[in-house]
Write a protein that holds these residues in place. Structure first.
Motif, PDB file in Angstrom:
ATOM      1  N   THR A  76       0.762  -1.251   0.102  1.00  0.00           N
ATOM      2  CA  THR A  76      -0.033   0.013  -0.119  1.00  0.00           C
ATOM      3  C   THR A  76       0.838   1.111  -0.013  1.00  0.00           C
ATOM      4  OG1 THR A  76      -0.095   0.223   2.471  1.00  0.00           O
ATOM      5  CG2 THR A  76      -1.760  -1.077   1.277  1.00  0.00           C
ATOM      6  N   THR A  92       2.442   2.236   3.379  1.00  0.00           N
ATOM      7  CA  THR A  92       3.683   1.407   3.940  1.00  0.00           C
ATOM      8  C   THR A  92       4.831   1.615   3.077  1.00  0.00           C
ATOM      9  OG1 THR A  92       2.956  -0.525   2.721  1.00  0.00           O
ATOM     10  CG2 THR A  92       2.188  -0.175   4.839  1.00  0.00           C
ATOM     11  N   ASP A 103      -4.800  -9.613   1.027  1.00  0.00           N
ATOM     12  CA  ASP A 103      -6.134  -9.550   1.681  1.00  0.00           C
ATOM     13  C   ASP A 103      -6.647 -10.757   1.364  1.00  0.00           C
ATOM     14  OD1 ASP A 103      -5.771  -6.807   2.406  1.00  0.00           O
ATOM     15  OD2 ASP A 103      -6.917  -6.136   0.254  1.00  0.00           O
ATOM     16  N   ASP A 133      -5.120 -13.673   3.478  1.00  0.00           N
ATOM     17  CA  ASP A 133      -5.642 -13.418   4.965  1.00  0.00           C
ATOM     18  C   ASP A 133      -7.176 -13.928   5.310  1.00  0.00           C
ATOM     19  OD1 ASP A 133      -7.049 -11.990   7.185  1.00  0.00           O
ATOM     20  OD2 ASP A 133      -4.834 -11.319   7.702  1.00  0.00           O
ATOM     21  N   GLN A 175      -0.850  -4.968  15.571  1.00  0.00           N
ATOM     22  CA  GLN A 175      -1.268  -4.471  14.175  1.00  0.00           C
ATOM     23  C   GLN A 175      -1.237  -3.126  13.999  1.00  0.00           C
ATOM     24  OE1 GLN A 175      -5.134  -6.852  14.066  1.00  0.00           O
ATOM     25  NE2 GLN A 175      -4.366  -7.608  12.209  1.00  0.00           N
ATOM     26  N   GLN A 176      -1.661  -2.368  15.118  1.00  0.00           N
ATOM     27  CA  GLN A 176      -1.769  -1.011  14.914  1.00  0.00           C
ATOM     28  C   GLN A 176      -0.220  -0.471  14.855  1.00  0.00           C
ATOM     29  OE1 GLN A 176      -4.215   0.116  18.580  1.00  0.00           O
ATOM     30  NE2 GLN A 176      -6.075  -0.560  17.570  1.00  0.00           N
ATOM     31  N   GLY A 186       1.867  -1.590  13.412  1.00  0.00           N
ATOM     32  CA  GLY A 186       2.524  -2.135  12.223  1.00  0.00           C
ATOM     33  C   GLY A 186       3.688  -3.086  12.243  1.00  0.00           C
ATOM     34  N   LYS A 194       0.636  -7.745  10.065  1.00  0.00           N
ATOM     35  CA  LYS A 194      -0.228  -7.363   9.189  1.00  0.00           C
ATOM     36  C   LYS A 194      -1.166  -8.541   9.083  1.00  0.00           C
ATOM     37  CE  LYS A 194      -0.817  -5.635   4.456  1.00  0.00           C
ATOM     38  NZ  LYS A 194      -0.248  -5.348   3.288  1.00  0.00           N
ATOM     39  N   SER A 218      -4.362 -10.759  10.103  1.00  0.00           N
ATOM     40  CA  SER A 218      -5.299 -10.961  11.222  1.00  0.00           C
ATOM     41  C   SER A 218      -4.993 -12.082  12.198  1.00  0.00           C
ATOM     42  CB  SER A 218      -6.834 -11.168  10.658  1.00  0.00           C
ATOM     43  OG  SER A 218      -6.899 -12.391  10.163  1.00  0.00           O
ATOM     44  N   VAL A 254       5.549  -7.409   1.455  1.00  0.00           N
ATOM     45  CA  VAL A 254       4.090  -7.739   1.883  1.00  0.00           C
ATOM     46  C   VAL A 254       4.034  -8.935   2.763  1.00  0.00           C
ATOM     47  CG1 VAL A 254       2.123  -8.081   0.508  1.00  0.00           C
ATOM     48  CG2 VAL A 254       3.853  -6.802  -0.483  1.00  0.00           C
ATOM     49  N   ASP A 257       5.118 -11.317   7.494  1.00  0.00           N
ATOM     50  CA  ASP A 257       4.505 -11.999   8.462  1.00  0.00           C
ATOM     51  C   ASP A 257       4.821 -13.355   8.451  1.00  0.00           C
ATOM     52  OD1 ASP A 257       3.155 -10.101   9.747  1.00  0.00           O
ATOM     53  OD2 ASP A 257       1.517 -10.140   9.115  1.00  0.00           O
TER      54      ASP A 257
END
Length: 363
Positions: free
Chosen positions: A135, A138, A170, A173, A245-246, A248, A251, A253, A328, A331
């Motif tokens: 994004t 980021t 997305d 996830d 997550q907030q 960073g 990423k 869930s 990307v 994680d």
């Protein structure tokens, strides 16, 4: 037997008249043609061809993950296409060595004729990054400010529209989060795993307390164990995980991360093996893209030193920063923080193993 009505000629099929006539060194407009500009053009055209193929694969993979259900047959195709992308990435990384056969002085013979053309204007590479899940927020600061500045209106509109759509990240996830085996009858993976983690860390703490040579070593090693406890506690606590997550730091869930852990820790189970291959391939794709960026950064430093890039960036310094930040699927690398050794993993309940497995001998 041939299925075509009309015969096909090799050069017509490959449109070689257009392909081989698509190299027009710019330096020739201003005098003698710089010999190495032909190499520069061909290398970048080949990159764009490979970008086209990678995008062809990623669009299909994205479509599969966008379906309400991803069965094993579709998942096999996803794994197969990801392996193809990885093979192409190997070629792209090796190709850096081809352009490095050009010396800095040979590059400088034509470089200043190309301003302000830049790799920033590769719409295919930008699409590749966006489709994967990179994004604007980021990206490194220079990218955030100038990501679309150097594009024409048509290309800018295309990429801005693409940014509004769900990315491959997305969709992956969502796919992981709906994995059904996290809860199966009376079984809850995170409860079983949390118990195993606590048991393993308690065991480590006992050993440290029994074997520490002095108080300073004991305090240091206990501090490390507590840090591990804190990491795992965030994994199992919804509020603490949301904080990560907030910040960073993650990423994925929480449910997707737990599913990825379950799949990875028990990858030998038949129902998990294809999914594990996909997770591993996505991580490897991210790794190879990082290697490509790093090689590109080193090549630019070798060619330009600290000169400003033709697109207005800080050249090597910009590329070095983007190498690590523009990732990307990191994680899946950070997931190693939460893994336990096989010897510390509990056996799955019999009904769960039966649901996850099959044997040709019993069919």
């Amino acid at each position: 037997m041939p299925k075509n009505i009309e015969p096909v000629y090799y050069s017509d099929y490959l449109k070689l008249d257009k392909l081989l006539d698509a190299q027009a060194p710019h330096s020739a407009r201003y005098g003698a043609e710089a010999h190495d500009e032909m190499l520069f053009i061909i290398v970048h055209q080949v990159y764009e061809l490979w970008f086209k193929q990678v995008l062809h694969e990623l669009r299909a993979i994205h479509g599969d993950f966008s379906a309400p259900k991803l069965d094993d047959k579709a998942l096999y195709l996803v794994a197969h296409r990801l392996r193809r992308v990885l093979t192409i990435q190997d070629l792209m990384n090796d190709q850096v060595g081809v352009i490095e056969t050009m010396t800095p002085q040979e590059f400088l013979e034509f470089r200043d004729y190309l301003v302000p053309a830049s790799g920033f204007q590769s719409v295919q590479f930008k699409e590749l990054e966006i489709r994967l899940g990179l994004t604007r927020a980021t990206r490194v600061a220079f990218d955030q400010q100038s990501f679309f500045n150097r594009l024409n209106d048509e290309d800018r509109a295309y990429l801005e529209e693409l940014e509004q759509q769900p990315t491959l990240f997305d969709r992956v996830d969502d796919w992981l989060a709906r994995m059904p085996f996290l809860e199966f009858k009376n079984f809850k993976f995170w409860e079983m795993y949390q118990n195993a983690v606590n048991k393993a860390l308690d065991h480590d703490e006992t050993i440290v307390r029994e074997t520490a040579a002095d108080a300073q070593q004991l305090a240091t090693e206990l501090e490390g164990i507590q840090a591990n406890r804190d990491n795992f506690a965030a994994l199992f606590d919804n509020d603490r995980y949301q904080s990560l997550q907030q910040e960073g730091r993650v990423k994925l869930s929480q449910r997707a991360m737990l599913s990825a852990l379950f799949i990875t820790q028990y990858r030998e189970e038949p129902a998990f093996n294809l999914a594990w291959q996909v997770i591993t391939s996505l991580a490897e794709m991210d790794e190879k893209l990082t290697i490509w960026r790093y090689k590109h950064a080193m090549m630019v430093q070798r060619m330009l030193g600290t000169k400003i890039g033709t697109g207005g960036s800080s050249g090597h310094d910009y590329l070095r920063k983007s190498t690590e930040q523009n990732r990307v699927f990191k994680d899946f690398f950070a997931m190693a923080t939460y893994l336990l050794p096989k010897s510390a993993l509990p056996e799955l309940p019999a009904d769960v193993r039966k649901a996850l497995g099959f044997s040709l001998e019993t069919l």
